[in-house]
Design an enzyme around this catalytic site. Sequence first.
Site, PDB file in Angstrom:
ATOM      1  CG  HIS A  61      21.451  95.527  48.528  1.00  0.00           C
ATOM      2  ND1 HIS A  61      20.307  94.803  48.738  1.00  0.00           N
ATOM      3  CD2 HIS A  61      21.909  95.340  47.465  1.00  0.00           C
ATOM      4  CE1 HIS A  61      20.293  93.715  47.985  1.00  0.00           C
ATOM      5  NE2 HIS A  61      21.413  94.106  47.196  1.00  0.00           N
ATOM      6  CG  HIS A  63      23.145  95.359  44.014  1.00  0.00           C
ATOM      7  ND1 HIS A  63      23.770  94.440  44.637  1.00  0.00           N
ATOM      8  CD2 HIS A  63      24.060  96.126  43.639  1.00  0.00           C
ATOM      9  CE1 HIS A  63      24.889  94.655  44.473  1.00  0.00           C
ATOM     10  NE2 HIS A  63      25.170  95.567  44.036  1.00  0.00           N
ATOM     11  CG  ASP A  65      18.412  92.354  42.409  1.00  0.00           C
ATOM     12  OD1 ASP A  65      19.191  93.334  42.793  1.00  0.00           O
ATOM     13  OD2 ASP A  65      18.402  91.195  42.564  1.00  0.00           O
ATOM     14  CG  HIS A  66      17.368  94.044  46.295  1.00  0.00           C
ATOM     15  ND1 HIS A  66      16.840  93.107  47.344  1.00  0.00           N
ATOM     16  CD2 HIS A  66      18.311  93.343  45.480  1.00  0.00           C
ATOM     17  CE1 HIS A  66      17.411  92.100  47.165  1.00  0.00           C
ATOM     18  NE2 HIS A  66      18.442  92.126  46.154  1.00  0.00           N
ATOM     19  CG  ASP A 206      21.007  90.503  47.698  1.00  0.00           C
ATOM     20  OD1 ASP A 206      20.063  89.691  47.642  1.00  0.00           O
ATOM     21  OD2 ASP A 206      21.570  90.978  46.493  1.00  0.00           O
ATOM     22  CG  HIS A 265      17.737  87.122  46.083  1.00  0.00           C
ATOM     23  ND1 HIS A 265      19.119  86.973  45.774  1.00  0.00           N
ATOM     24  CD2 HIS A 265      17.500  88.423  45.979  1.00  0.00           C
ATOM     25  CE1 HIS A 265      19.559  87.874  45.258  1.00  0.00           C
ATOM     26  NE2 HIS A 265      18.607  89.036  45.174  1.00  0.00           N
TER      27      HIS A 265
END
Length: 303
Positions: A61, A63, A65-66, A206, A265
Amino acid sequence: MLDVCLLGTAGMMPLPKRWLTALMLRYNGSNLLIDSGEGTQIAIKEAGISVNPLDVIMFTHYHADHISGLPGLLLSMGNADRTEPVTMVGPKGLERVVSCLRVIAPELPFEIKFIELTEDVQQFEINGYNITAFKVDHKVLCYGYSIEIKRAGKFNADRAKELGIPLSAWNPLQKGNDVEIEGKTYTPDMVMGPARRGLKVTYCTDSRPVDVIADMAEESDLFICEGMYGELDKEDDAKKKKHMMFYDAARLAAKANVKEMWLTHFSPSLYKPKQYMDEVRKIFPNSHLGEDGKFVELDFDKE
């Protein structure tokens, strides 16, 4: 043989001893990366992996942090003299998101090809990786991935001799190709046994624990799953933020009958995650904490 390296295990923000979550797979000279948070290119270098053979980059996805480490990674790949195309896979909006990030990496010596996911479950094959993307349950559109390496059946040399198949046809038949020689057509089913068990890695981060994760992870050799929290008093936070507890991941691993599970994570607030593993292993015994640089070589079953 399939190499698996967990490059980073942090969620939300990188920490001094935790890079943001990213995973590298290597098979038959091709590298596949899932997620690229801030610092991913450094984590790759620390793991001793070259960025040049990086053919596939997939995103769960968008976000930060990815995906925020992507521009620097692309520049490093360009500086490594890569010229072959790179395929990127991700949820709807992939090309727009990558184009925005490339404002600071506008000139690259290689083409980027995009596969935008549009179905709840979507399958495709790239460079020998048989990939199944599946929609999970996060606050934004998010996917998990199962990656399989298929394995053909055994070649029956005695049968090939019995049928009088020329030696020049044996290798193409083993690779799954039909061969025509002097007006005769030979097909793989004439000399190949049934398909054998391959290799399977499932990666999910996530998400809340939903049934599709266990379904897609079924009988994986390795299941890498987010465990945002280990503290029991964080369960309400996990539900509110659409993440998982360690114990949620373990229940999915048990339901899916996987061989091994790595947790990843981790929340920045998670202190000494090892202290929760005894309870996790009561649910799924072969559970392990992910660590930056954790590496394994998966090999086919010996027969």
